[in-house]
Design a protein around this motif. Sequence first.
Motif, PDB file in Angstrom:
ATOM      1  N   ASN A 226      76.279  -8.289 -32.502  1.00  0.00           N
ATOM      2  CA  ASN A 226      76.462  -7.630 -33.788  1.00  0.00           C
ATOM      3  C   ASN A 226      77.826  -6.960 -33.857  1.00  0.00           C
ATOM      4  OD1 ASN A 226      73.167  -7.025 -33.293  1.00  0.00           O
ATOM      5  ND2 ASN A 226      73.786  -7.929 -35.216  1.00  0.00           N
ATOM      6  N   LEU A 227      78.169  -6.273 -32.770  1.00  0.00           N
ATOM      7  CA  LEU A 227      79.450  -5.560 -32.754  1.00  0.00           C
ATOM      8  C   LEU A 227      80.616  -6.536 -32.841  1.00  0.00           C
ATOM      9  CD1 LEU A 227      79.129  -2.672 -30.170  1.00  0.00           C
ATOM     10  CD2 LEU A 227      79.701  -2.499 -32.571  1.00  0.00           C
ATOM     11  N   GLY A 230      80.836  -8.062 -36.259  1.00  0.00           N
ATOM     12  CA  GLY A 230      81.302  -7.084 -37.232  1.00  0.00           C
ATOM     13  C   GLY A 230      82.790  -6.832 -37.099  1.00  0.00           C
ATOM     14  N   VAL A 231      83.233  -6.564 -35.882  1.00  0.00           N
ATOM     15  CA  VAL A 231      84.633  -6.179 -35.682  1.00  0.00           C
ATOM     16  C   VAL A 231      85.565  -7.353 -35.968  1.00  0.00           C
ATOM     17  CG1 VAL A 231      86.310  -5.477 -33.965  1.00  0.00           C
ATOM     18  CG2 VAL A 231      84.094  -4.364 -34.058  1.00  0.00           C
ATOM     19  N   LEU A 234      85.568  -8.400 -39.705  1.00  0.00           N
ATOM     20  CA  LEU A 234      86.215  -7.429 -40.580  1.00  0.00           C
ATOM     21  C   LEU A 234      87.728  -7.488 -40.403  1.00  0.00           C
ATOM     22  CD1 LEU A 234      85.413  -5.232 -42.608  1.00  0.00           C
ATOM     23  CD2 LEU A 234      86.154  -3.656 -40.849  1.00  0.00           C
ATOM     24  N   ALA A 360      82.720  -2.513 -44.867  1.00  0.00           N
ATOM     25  CA  ALA A 360      82.588  -2.649 -43.416  1.00  0.00           C
ATOM     26  C   ALA A 360      81.177  -2.303 -42.969  1.00  0.00           C
ATOM     27  CB  ALA A 360      83.610  -1.756 -42.717  1.00  0.00           C
ATOM     28  N   PHE A 364      78.593  -4.913 -41.279  1.00  0.00           N
ATOM     29  CA  PHE A 364      78.022  -4.683 -39.949  1.00  0.00           C
ATOM     30  C   PHE A 364      76.501  -4.811 -40.003  1.00  0.00           C
ATOM     31  CE2 PHE A 364      76.855  -1.524 -36.553  1.00  0.00           C
ATOM     32  CZ  PHE A 364      77.065  -2.423 -35.533  1.00  0.00           C
ATOM     33  N   LYS A 365      75.903  -4.258 -41.058  1.00  0.00           N
ATOM     34  CA  LYS A 365      74.453  -4.380 -41.184  1.00  0.00           C
ATOM     35  C   LYS A 365      74.063  -5.836 -41.391  1.00  0.00           C
ATOM     36  CE  LYS A 365      74.185  -1.410 -44.432  1.00  0.00           C
ATOM     37  NZ  LYS A 365      73.636  -0.629 -45.549  1.00  0.00           N
ATOM     38  N   THR A 367      75.280  -8.394 -40.183  1.00  0.00           N
ATOM     39  CA  THR A 367      75.346  -9.276 -39.011  1.00  0.00           C
ATOM     40  C   THR A 367      73.959  -9.522 -38.435  1.00  0.00           C
ATOM     41  OG1 THR A 367      75.763  -7.400 -37.566  1.00  0.00           O
ATOM     42  CG2 THR A 367      77.677  -8.601 -38.356  1.00  0.00           C
ATOM     43  N   PHE A 407      71.658   1.006 -35.114  1.00  0.00           N
ATOM     44  CA  PHE A 407      72.439   0.732 -36.316  1.00  0.00           C
ATOM     45  C   PHE A 407      72.729   2.001 -37.074  1.00  0.00           C
ATOM     46  CE2 PHE A 407      71.434  -3.683 -35.692  1.00  0.00           C
ATOM     47  CZ  PHE A 407      72.606  -4.258 -36.110  1.00  0.00           C
ATOM     48  N   CYS A 411      76.419   3.055 -38.214  1.00  0.00           N
ATOM     49  CA  CYS A 411      76.751   3.029 -39.647  1.00  0.00           C
ATOM     50  C   CYS A 411      76.948   4.448 -40.169  1.00  0.00           C
ATOM     51  CB  CYS A 411      75.653   2.326 -40.426  1.00  0.00           C
ATOM     52  SG  CYS A 411      75.499   0.615 -39.994  1.00  0.00           S
TER      53      CYS A 411
END
Lengths: 430, 338, 404
Positions: A226-227, A230-231, A234, A360, A364-365, A367, A407, A411
């Motif tokens: 997930n991280l 997300g990273v 983004l 962002a 992230f959510k 993902t 999360f 978040c």
Amino acid sequence: MSDKPAHNVAFVRETTLPPSPPPVAETGAIKWMRENLFSSAFNSIMTILGVLAVYQILSLALPWLLNGVWNASSIRDCREILDGATGGCFAVLTERWHQLVFGRYPQDSYWRPTLAFLLMFAAFAPVLFSNLPKKMLIFTGLYPFIAYYLVWGGSVLVPILSLVGFAVGYVVYTRLVDRSFATGFFGGVAAAIAVWYIGGFIINEDSTFLALEQVESRDIGGFMLNLILGVVCLSVSLPLGIVLALGRQSRMPIIKWICVVFIEFIRGVPLITLLFVANVVLAYFLPPGTNFDLILRVMIMITMFAAAYIAEVIRGGLAALPRGQYEAGDSLGLDYSQSMRLIILPQALKISIPGIVNVAVGLFKDTTLVSVISMFDLVGMVRGPILASTDWNGVYWELFGFAALLFFVFCYGISQYSQWLERQLQTDHR
Amino acid sequence: MKKSMLLGALTVAGLAAGAASASTLEDVKARGELNCGVNTGLVGFAAPDANNNWQGFDIDICRAVAAAVLGDPDAVKYVPLTGKTRFTALAAGEIDMLSRNTTWTFSRDVDLKFEFVGVNYYDGQGFIAPRELGVTSAKDLDGATVCIQTGTTTELNLADFFRSNSISYEPVPIETNAEALQQLLAGACDVYTTDASGLAASRATFENPGDWVILPEIISKEPLGPLVRHGDNDWGDIVRWTLNALVAAEELGVTSANVAELSNGTDNPEVNRLLGTEGGLGEMLGLDADWAANALAVTGNYGEIFERHIGENTPIGLARGLNAQWTEGGLLYAPPFR
Amino acid sequence: MTTLTDPPQESFRLSMLLNDTRYRSYTFQFIALICLVGFIGWLVSNAAQNLEDLGQDISYQFLGESSGYDINQRPIAYDSQSTHMRAAIVGVLNTLIVAVLGCVTATILGVVAGVLRLSNNWIVSKLMAVYVEAFRNVPVLIWILIIFFIMTASLPGPSAFRGDDPSASMVLDAFAFTNRGVYVPKPLWLDGSMIVVITFLLSIVAMFAYRRYATKLLFDTGRLLPMFWPSVGILFLPTLIMFFLLGRPIGLEYPELRGFNFQGGIQVRGSLIALWFALAIYTGAFIAENVRAGIQAISKGQTEAAASLGLRPNRIMNLVILPQALRVIIPPLISQYLNLTKNSSLAIAVGYMDVTGTLGGITLNQTGRAIEAILLLMLFYLTISLAISAVMNVYNNAVKLKER
């Protein structure tokens, strides 16, 4: 008769009385409660309902939390230890934490993603907090290569050579940019590609130089996935979003319509259909025999998705700038790229930052949706291998609670940062 | 390949592009790894354990093929696939073979252009219900709520069964086996239907397996087997005959314990041909002579694989039934190695 | 002195395509177009090549073939012999059902939470803050799964209602809460029910007519007519009179435990409830923030100005604050509706048969027509999004401040 003032007063106070304390109801906790909790009948009812709700929730959650079992090998063990009492079976977290966090990543290499994660803070710090020294941005530029090397492993030459490619491209760009932006840009790209092409032969010569154990991207899972999604998505979607936003504002009709169609299309469909495309359709559209990693295909799709949303946020920022700024740029004789780089974008991006941070958080959510296409992110790990195993079939609250908590921490942290930033930015307007 | 690794660095994840050669076998050998599509998690057939090692009946088929082709049973990349993604993954070349309890049907074979190389488990769709429901036959299920796993043939079989018996039901489609079981245990559905082997495997994980009955009706034929893409018959032959070798080995009495010894040569010419001391069958497949011996040394014969993962001494406790050798009244019948 | 003259007419040179701003944009657009066409052509030729290698083709024939699977929630008649097309339509309707239910509930939740978050009451405002933050910061997929599991784990199964001493009982003998869903009574439309319905619709029209008349009277003559009770009377009395005059043509069918399940009534399935609630609560948290921002965006001077005109607090809210706040609230509100509709595609996680579950799920699996099914699926969502955006644009133009 008596309406004359009395002159023959026997006693006149010469000092003022010390002020008497306010009535009990007007001080301290009682005053606060009267004002904040019981100011009217309706308010009092709401207060009582609120307290009841809190009590209900706590009376259910606290015994479950405090009485939890942290040490057991299976759900049956857990039930035996609890012996009918209320309590969570948190042993599943202690037993399977490595799957929840790292997925199938090799166990002896956990230090690598952990280190990459910690370094990420150092890399992001100068971007997030503008009062840090600008020199730290150099590390931010290096970070993607370091992180790639740490997480995926392989020869250190791969990230180094790709970095060299970027560096050479940049140098060529700065040399040529005086002549015109386009020359510089395309010259830089050409130089970089040349370096990578030559680099490919060097790596072919020695592919084990300072090599870390190579990790299949399929083995990357859990919250780490997930991280990473997300990273990476983004960071890549940000420049893409800027380009799209500028394209949408462009005076050239064809470019404008390409951008409009792209943005509206992506924003019009749910992310999950895009993931289906990545998962089951994209393969048809690539040259026969090409085989992308699933994780890479998913990254491409999520990046496109995020870029469309970021483009809309930045378009809002561009629209919020007064026309005078554009005209000022023109009157100074700056060309399009100069006026954008030096005048328009710095201001527009600053206005857009809170919106970008919102995107962002949403990204992230989102993902977690990759679990639907059988990737083992945090939710996928919970729904797949852990709940399917004989040992932990039926431990729902603990696992989903843990996922929700993780999360939430991330978040909420990001959104708090965004609010802090909004306050920072507000001060110089008012 | 290496140059594309560099490109991969740029795109962060590693773009494993490479010129596709015509033959899957060459691809696999060049890669040094077999890409095998498996279930995302079905205990006994394919499931990663706590240490992330894949275990199970279907997994051992992948391992056997890897041992036969590459000589290394661990040179397998397991690609977990859902019911939805499995066929596209195979069609797109993401995997070399699919070993994911997949039912051999006409449309999958002909319309979707796949080649089923054989049957490694003869299954059928059954129902599991709580004992207290008092149901003894699936025909009593009029009006019942039935949990099904989506993306499988079970949905179609279920619709056909209830339709042909003109009784009504309420389907509850669930995505994963684990979630379907949760629904069943909580009473959100009256019965759960899936392959009988899966039912037995699941019942083994229940707290009180005795409280659950598997209804006698088997409403479909589910020959499960590994499959490959249409069009590469050489590769299909390799997977088919690796599977046949496992079955034949059981019939011929070759086990993981005695395969090394038998490889030195025996009096039985068929064993010799199987293990590569005679006949040169391996070369015909484009493999080493001891391909089958390699596979057998790792996984053992079909019977051993069965006993290890789903047999009567495991929590899943399946009887051989239809999956016994033909000599024992089952349907397993390997063509001769000749 | 130099005289200003036109620059000498240059003949067109090739380098002007790049260096002359008049022509450069054409060059760029031309290049972009070429690249785009080339890219699309490349994708299409790859697809054609791949499909040919696999011996497949692109065809929507499958939509006309019988689907072979059953769907539990059927807004229109459907069985396993119906076509894939009809299955897709059932899915579309199910998507719309959950989207509408979700939007309505999310709006109610969001407005209540947004207003209460600004309340003076410390506990209430903090509770609302916790609600908003907790739901905004956790993925909606996790909420859907959690609510689904709460439903199945904490509510009794139908068997708990059975026997002489059942451990669960129906609420008011009309509602049954089970882990398969909630059963509610179903209205039965008997002869004459249409008349009652029409009466009710006419009453609604009459009520608005009355309110308009009263407002007009107030503006024209200053005479204030009572508003609330006459409205209620107009709304309900004729309908009730008609209902009893015609001998109660509308009845209720109560759910009743028969066989394995409750029969009769309307079943609101667990998957629908999980999806509906999760989407509503999640989106409600976002709407709450929009509402709060909207109310806070109205400057305090407006309230004070209205108060100095002598308006009472509720009139200040209705006449001054709300009309202005709505202008701020509604655009993000509509985009939240759009998000909710798109998020409803997560139905697949709990087995709710929306269009992603039928067309993009079972149909795709059973026919293997991935490209076709997913194209259709995207087209559907795109249509919905564009339709909602169009509505939003119309609204924005309607409420735009008319500036001089």
